[in-house]
Structure formats: structure tokens, C-alpha cells
Design a protein around this motif. Structure first.
Motif, PDB file in Angstrom:
ATOM      1  N   THR A 248      69.385  47.713  20.928  1.00 33.30           N
ATOM      2  CA  THR A 248      70.340  46.555  19.904  1.00 33.30           C
ATOM      3  C   THR A 248      69.413  45.523  19.191  1.00 33.30           C
ATOM      4  O   THR A 248      69.696  45.105  18.098  1.00 33.30           O
ATOM      5  CB  THR A 248      71.358  45.848  20.954  1.00 33.30           C
ATOM      6  N   ALA A 249      68.350  45.222  19.896  1.00 26.80           N
ATOM      7  CA  ALA A 249      67.316  44.104  19.065  1.00 26.80           C
ATOM      8  C   ALA A 249      66.038  44.807  19.116  1.00 26.80           C
ATOM      9  O   ALA A 249      65.281  43.966  19.964  1.00 26.80           O
ATOM     10  CB  ALA A 249      67.602  42.744  19.709  1.00 26.80           C
ATOM     11  N   PRO A 250      65.866  45.975  18.425  1.00 24.73           N
ATOM     12  CA  PRO A 250      64.255  46.498  18.940  1.00 24.73           C
ATOM     13  C   PRO A 250      63.050  45.744  18.382  1.00 24.73           C
ATOM     14  O   PRO A 250      62.049  45.800  18.945  1.00 24.73           O
ATOM     15  CB  PRO A 250      64.576  47.877  18.108  1.00 24.73           C
ATOM     16  N   HIS A 251      63.300  45.033  17.198  1.00 31.00           N
ATOM     17  CA  HIS A 251      62.164  43.948  16.709  1.00 31.00           C
ATOM     18  C   HIS A 251      61.965  42.873  17.674  1.00 31.00           C
ATOM     19  O   HIS A 251      60.850  42.343  17.830  1.00 31.00           O
ATOM     20  CB  HIS A 251      62.584  43.810  15.158  1.00 31.00           C
ATOM     21  N   LEU A 252      63.077  42.126  18.283  1.00 33.68           N
ATOM     22  CA  LEU A 252      62.896  41.235  19.070  1.00 33.68           C
ATOM     23  C   LEU A 252      61.899  41.843  20.419  1.00 33.68           C
ATOM     24  O   LEU A 252      61.304  40.933  20.917  1.00 33.68           O
ATOM     25  CB  LEU A 252      64.140  40.888  19.442  1.00 33.68           C
TER      26      LEU A 252
END
Length: 778
Positions: A248-252
Motif C-alpha cells: 500500500t505504501a511501497p516507497h515509504l
């Protein structure tokens, strides 16, 4: 003596054995690499990265759901809460069973023993190993509580394939948190570690369901579940295929893995908001990718807590278009996104009032020639309007007036880490994208500006010394705003409030133009930016509560036609704001504002010649700004058709009137946009006037270089010279190096055909006024 000596030896041996027993257990039972895991503020899984040994092994979790706890104890070790680490009865049964079979078929291990076995990488099953397990198991019982031992087992038991631990198994096989599993699902996971290489979802369904149902029957007989629950549990299907781990938030997750690798991190992200923003970005990407615009990033911050609420580091593009690059922290050309800081700085310093007229005419400063996006000029425009319309020429002229070093000092105080060079390195292009910054720092600065206004109201007129602090994506983050002071940190609250008011008037993208007529609309202070070459499009907006920042472009820096802030980034910004709760507008910081009388036409403090005046609130520092320089006392004849003086008219016939007069070049462009502007009448021809007329070059500007070109017939083209005169009746004589080249009247435009070289251009009118400029022809 011998007896004492004998007891002493026994004592030493006992001490040695106890010491060995005490240190027999490693301080850290499990030290294998674990997955990096991030959760939302609600505890939902946002994403995970596989551990370095290619196992999906989540970090230790001390919380075990009651259903799974009951299932695993009843299936593996019914006397777990009663035995000291091993069960003598089970061991004896296993011993006689193995003896009768002739080899090791049954271990009789307790859950505590299984924890020891797992920590020792499942050594070969021998009686010697079993003895070690028993000793270490009893030692483990001394060190930890039963609950902790169960947690160790649940976090490290194998669940088939490369799935280790209950948390990962729950997501892998059921796509949910362990606490959300049903009795049947919990029972399924409880029986898996017993034979993970043989029985797991997708294969051997009959064996797995027999084991599960046997456990469910035991739970029913032991009264852990009732009849209805038991019957419904038997009807539940087994999982047919593994679920993918949420991303859901791969870059975080990528960002967290750099600083907290292998840890479970509870972030401040709101999972529903994150999912909605992901959906918005996905839809916008589908549209923008048709124009070969492949990347975008969105950041949402809570102004009050400085926590990240949503973090989208890139669009769902392809690897070829660098989908894994986290744009949020990457430096990009700022375009016009820094203009609000210049406006706030000039208000804060008392160099400007919100509606002061600023110059918007063709401008060349050295070799630098800024242009407005529209390629048109207003002549003069209110400063707040210049900001809301993002006019480039007024911004550059305001920066030149304010001082490059002075503005650079303000930017450094904002801790924009990518602005790392001195002011001269950037030059005046600093305000139009000559510098780089990143979405994180810019959103941080907008949030700090909004928070300064909020805190000024909350503290009854004071400031926090650490207002411009770093935001955080951690759920347990507590912002430290520092001590309270009567002195401002960077900008005063009044200047920031007036800046927010100006930014709230920025024209919204198509579909949101009439937002003010809807009760549900949110008043937002926002700004767009577009870098040179259409490489970066920005939109950042703030309310009292939330900051939303958007960047759109290509990660490799490729520019695209149409890649501008208002048409690509702004729609995303407002889609995000539309799913957020509405905010009230900022409270007006009255103690940092003063009510003054200004000229309606010029926006300056009113002088005695201003006819139209109004009372407005300005920043306290604005009280030192100069009075209006554009209103004069003029003398007209009875018909108000000409200016006169006592040399040509009797004093009693002269009408005295206040007049709004702009310099010729400003007036030339201003009157085309302002039809009610009344040009100052010329002097009557019979009047004696000294220097009554003023003229100014339009072309050329200072240090202009002309390049000679040829037409299709190979004939050399000339250069066109142009000026504006305040007297429409004036005649102008043109000279190049004191050589007469022509005369103009009304429209003062003339063509010259000089050779290559340096020239002094001179223009002289019939009143004797003269202007000159050095030009070069190549």
C-alpha cells in the motif's frame, strides 16, 4: 577436615553446574534476519520486504490473539500452562513408542521445547538432543513468562514454504491480521507448524482439513466453542492460494528499510486515506501516461502533529520508467513554488503591502530576460495578484528589489536542504526554478507556515522557536516545537496570514473554478509551479489542518508539452483535498496586523492626493512602507482636456485635480488591461513647460544584442526599435552614433539597418527630452 573438603568440592561443582545452567541459554534466542514491516496508524499492514535470507519472517510480536493461543495450546501442548518446560508423561509415552518402532517417530515435545528446537535450527532428533532441549526448556521457563514463550513460538514457527511466524502466515494465507481470523482459520494455522513441508494451503487439502477438523472437535468438546460456532467452522473452506503481501505504501517501506531495516514500524499513515490517494494517482497516471508523463508523487501532512497521513512516492508505472524511485525526497527544479516565500519575506520585512502595484513590463537584467507564461504584460499589477497568477516578471523584479542574498537567507532558514549553494550561484532565476528542492521539504515549509498562524492564535500572540521542524512518518512521533517566545521564528503571523489569503485566490483548475459558491468547498492556500522545459509540475496547498503536496513529471527529467502545474498537478491536489474533511479558515492574527488607509488604485499607503481610499489590514511592518508614488496634484483647463499653468491660463480658470499616473512604459501596457485608466492630458500648446514629457524604450533594453538575419531572398533584415512617450502628440527623432535615422509620431517604432558593431542609440523629442542606450549588432 576431609568431610569439609568433600562438601567444598560438592559446593564448587554445584556452583559450576548452576552457572553453566544459568548461561546455557543464549541471551538472544533468535537472531535471524527479519522482514521490514510497516503498519498504518490503525495497525493495518501497509507493506513488507522479505528478509535477507529470503524468508518471510516478521519481527517478534508479543501479542497473540486468544483464538490462535487456544488452538495452538490444545493442538500442541494441552498442559502448557502447568508443566515446567517439559512433560514427563509425554516424554515417557514417546520413549516407549519410539522403542517399539525401532526409531524416533514421536518427540513428546512441549511448546517450550519446540521454541528451543526452533532457536537451534532444528538439529537431528536424538536422545542427547532431547536431553539438551529439556534442560534449556526449563531454563527458558525461568527466564520468560508462559505468554512470552507462546509469542516466541508464534513468531518463529514454520508455516510452509518460506513463511515463518503467525503474522506472516495470517497475511499469506488469509490476507488479514491474526486478530481478525475466525476459529476455523486459527485452527488451520495452528496445525500447520506440525508438518509445514507436507501440509499447506493449495496442496494436500484432505490431510489439512482432517487435522483442522480434529482440532475443532477438540475445542468443541473442551467447551471453547459452542455448537453453532463448531458447525459453521467445519463448513469454512481452506485457502486455495497464497495472498500477496500488501504494498500500500511501497516507497515509504523503501525509505523505512534504509534506517530501520528488519523492524516492525508503526507509521502515522491513515490506511483509508492512503488507499484513496493511491487510487487517485493510479487514475491520473492512466491519463497522463498517454502524454508520456510517467511519474508522480503525493504527500499529505497533518499541520498540527506534523505526521505524514499519506505517502505516495511514485505512480504505478513500469520499471523502465523508474517506478521504484521515491520522488518525495528527490531534488527537482522548483518552478514558481518558492514565490509565496518571497511574497511573505517582503511583507515580513515591510518592503511591500499586499496590494502594492508591482511592475510587469518587458525586462532584461544583464543577460537574463524573464518572461511571463502567457508572454504578455500587465504594465502594473497588485502584488497579491501577481502571486496568485504566478507572474514571472513581477517576481523577478520583486526579488531584485528585495535583494538576492536577503531572500536566500530566508530560504536557508527554512532548511530546504537541496538549496546548498550561495545566492550568486542561482542568480535571479532562483525565484523561477533556478534552484532545486524536494516535495518533503516544501510540504514541511508550507505546514510550518500554516502552523505559525495557528500557534499565534493558540498562544495569544506568541511564537514557537522550533516551528519549522522536521515532519515524521512515525506513529509515536511527538513534535517538539521548542520554547514559546514573543519574537517570530522566520516570518511573522500577519505576513503569513496575508500570504495565505493571496494564495487562496489562485485560480483553480477546470471543474473547480466556482468553488466559492458551494458550501462544501474548502478554502485552500495553494500554489502551482512549472519548471523550465516543462520537466516538473508542482501543486502544494494548505488549510488550517492539512498540507497536500503533488509533483508530476518524468523521473529521468524528460520534459513534455502540457506538463504544467495547473493542468497536471493541480487536479490531483484538489482530488485529494476533496476526500479530506473540510477545515475552517485561519484565525486573523489581529495583533500582528494594522488597519491603514491605502489608495485603491495603487495599493500603497494613501497620500493626500489619493481620491479613492479604503481601510485594510496590513502587516505591522507595512506601516513603514512609502506612501503612494503614483498620485499627483495636476492643473487642468476648464474642460479638463489639457494640463495648464499660469503661463497660459488665468489662475481662477484652472481646475485642480488628483490624478493616478503611471510611468510611460508601465502605462503603455497597463491601459490595455485597464480600460478605466485615464491617461494624463497633455499640456496645452500655448503653455510653457519644463520637462513635461517623458519617454522610455520598449526595445532595446539595457545591454541588448541584436542579431542580423536574412529573408528568403537572402536580403539582410533590419532591427526594429520601439519606445513609448507620455505625450501622444510628441515627435521623436532617432539617431545611431549621432547619425539621424528617422522621425516618428504617435506610434514610436522605427526600423534601422546598421552594420555589425557597437552603437549608441539616441532618441530626442520636440521638448528636448533625450534618452540613450548602448546596443550591439552581430
Amino acid at each position: 577436615m576431609n568431610k569439609l573438603k568433600k562438601h567444598k568440592i560438592k559446593l564448587i561443582i554445584a556452583v559450576m553446574l548452576l552457572t553453566a545452567y544459568y548461561f546455557a541459554l543464549p541471551k538472544e534466542l533468535f537472531n535471524k534476519p527479519t522482514s521490514t514491516v510497516i503498519e498504518s496508524a490503525e495497525g493495518e499492514l501497509l507493506g513488507a520486504r522479505i528478509a535477507d535470507d529470503e524468508q518471510w519472517r516478521f519481527p517478534q510480536n508479543d501479542s497473540i490473539p486468544n483464538k490462535f493461543k487456544t488452538c495452538i495450546v490444545q493442538f500442541e501442548d494441552a498442559y502448557f500452562f502447568k508443566h515446567p518446560g517439559f512433560n514427563p508423561v509425554s516424554i515417557l509415552k514417546a520413549f516407549y513408542g519410539n522403542l517399539s518402532k525401532g526409531n524416533v517417530k514421536r518427540g513428546g515435545s512441549t511448546l517450550t521445547q519446540q521454541v528451543i528446537r526452533l532457536s537451534r535450527d532444528n538439529p537431528a532428533r536424538t536422545y542427547w538432543e532431547k536431553l539438551k532441549e529439556i534442560i534449556l526448556a526449563t531454563r527458558l521457563e525461568f527466564r520468560y513468562s508462559k505468554e512470552k514463550i507462546l509469542a516466541l513460538y508464534a513468531s518463529n514457527a514454520p508455516f510452509g514454504g518460506n513463511v515463518v511466524g503467525l503474522d506472516m502466515a495470517s497475511w499469506r494465507y488469509f490476507g488479514r491480521l491474526p486478530s481478525e481470523l475466525s476459529w476455523a482459520e486459527s485452527a488451520t494455522l495452528a496445525v500447520l507448524p506440525n508438518a509445514p513441508s507436507l501440509i499447506y494451503p493449495g496442496r494436500n487439502q484432505e490431510k489439512l482439513i482432517v487435522k483442522r477438523n480434529r482440532l475443532l472437535k477438540k475445542l468443541f468438546k473442551e467447551n471453547y466453542i459452542d455448537t453453532i460456532t463448531y458447525q459453521l467452522a467445519l463448513l469454512e473452506q481452506l485457502p486455495q492460494k497464497p495472498y500477496s503481501v500488501p504494498q500500500t505504501a511501497p516507497h515509504l517501506l523503501q525509505r523505512v528499510a534504509k534506517s530501520q531495516k528488519g523492524e516492525r514500524v508503526k507509521t502515522s499513515l491513515n490506511i483509508r486515506l492512503q488507499q484513496q490517494v493511491n487510487h487517485i494517482v493510479k487514475n491520473q497516471y492512466a491519463v497522463l501516461s498517454q502524454n508520456q508523463i510517467h511519474n508522480m508523487a503525493v504527500l499529505v501532512l497533518d499541520v498540527k502533529t506534523r505526521k505524514v497521513l499519506a505517502y505516495v512516492g511514485n505512480s504505478p508505472t513500469t520499471k523502465q520508467h523508474q517506478k521504484d524511485v521515491d520522488i518525495v525526497s528527490k531534488p527537482r527544479s522548483t518552478g514558481s513554488i518558492l514565490k509565496p516565500f518571497l511574497y511573505a519575506a517582503m511583507l515580513d520585512a515591510g518592503d511591500l503591502l499586499p496590494n502594492t502595484l508591482v511592475v510587469d513590463v518587458p525586462t532584461q537584467i544583464g543577460s537574463y530576460k524573464p518572461e511571463n507564461f502567457s508572454k504578455k504584460f500587465d504594465g502594473a499589477v497588485f502584488a497579491s495578484e501577481a502571486l496568485s497568477r504566478s507572474l514571472n516578471v513581477p517576481a523577478v523584479r520583486m526579488l531584485q528589489s528585495f535583494g538576492l542574498d536577503r531572500f536566500h537567507h530566508y530560504l536557508k532558514a527554512l532548511h530546504l536542504k537541496d538549496i546548498k549553494y550561495n545566492a550568486n550561484h542561482y542568480g535571479l532565476s532562483l525565484i523561477l526554478g533556478g534552484a532545486e528542492s524536494n516535495l518533503w521539504d516544501l510540504c514541511k515549509s508550507y505546514a510550518s507556515m500554516a502552523s505559525t498562524i495557528n500557534h499565534y492564535d493558540d498562544t495569544q500572540g506568541k511564537y514557537y522557536l522550533n516551528e519549522f521542524l522536521e515532519p515524521s512518518y512515525l506513529d509515536d512521533f511527538e513534535p517538539d516545537f521548542g520554547e514559546i517566545s514573543k519574537e517570530k521564528t522566520i516570518f511573522d503571523a500577519g505576513s503569513l496570514y496575508l500570504t495565505a489569503e493571496a494564495l487562496s485566490k489562485v485560480h483553480r483548475p477546470e471543474g473547480d473554478e466556482n468553488w466559492e459558491y458551494f458550501n462544501s468547498a474548502n478554502k485552500i492556500a495553494w500554489k502551482t509551479g512549472t519548471s523550465f522545459g516543462y520537466r516538473d509540475a508542482w501543486a502544494i496547498g494548505t488549510t488550517k489542518d492539512i498540507v497536500v503536496g503533488v509533483w508530476v513529471g518524468n523521473a529521468d527529467g524528460e520534459g513534455r508539452p502540457g506538463l504544467v502545474g495547473i493542468s497536471t498537478a493541480a487536479p490531483i491536489l484538489f482530488e485529494v483535498f476533496n476526500i479530506l474533511p473540510n477545515s475552517t479558515w485561519f484565525q486573523k492574527p489581529f495583533d500582528e496586523l494594522a488597519e491603514v488607509e491605502i489608495c485603491t488604485e495603487s495599493g500603497y499607503r494613501a497620500n493626500e492626493y489619493c481620491n479613492n481610499k479604503e481601510l485594510v489590514f496590513v502587516q505591522q511592518a507595512g506601516l513603514k512602507t512609502k506612501p503612494c508614488p503614483f498620485h499627483f496634484w495636476v492643473h487642468l483647463d476648464e474642460n479638463e482636456a489639457f494640463q495648464v499653468n499660469t503661463s497660459c491660463e488665468n489662475l481662477q480658470n484652472i481646475i485642480h485635480k488628483c490624478w493616478f499616473v503611471l510611468p510611460p512604459l508601465m502605462e503603455f501596457y497597463y491601459k490595455t488591461k485597464n480600460p478605466f485608466y485615464k491617461k494624463l492630458p497633455n499640456f496645452r500648446k500655448d503653455c510653457i513647460v519644463e520637462s513635461a514629457s517623458v519617454m522610455e524604450f520598449i526595445v532595446p533594453k539595457e545591454n541588448t544584442t541584436f542579431y542580423l538575419t536574412k529573408d528568403f531572398n537572402e536580403q539582410q533584415q533590419g532591427i526594429v526599435l520601439n519606445l513609448v512617450h507620455s505625450n501622444s502628440e510628441a515627435i521623436v527623432f532617432w539617431y545611431l552614433n549621432n547619425k539621424y535615422i528617422g522621425t516618428t509620431k504617435n506610434q514610436h517604432k522605427i526600423e534601422a539597418k546598421p552594420e555589425k558593431g557597437m552603437y549608441k542609440l539616441t532618441a530626442v523629442d520636440t521638448f528636448g527630452n533625450e534618452i540613450s542606450r548602448i546596443i550591439e549588432v552581430k
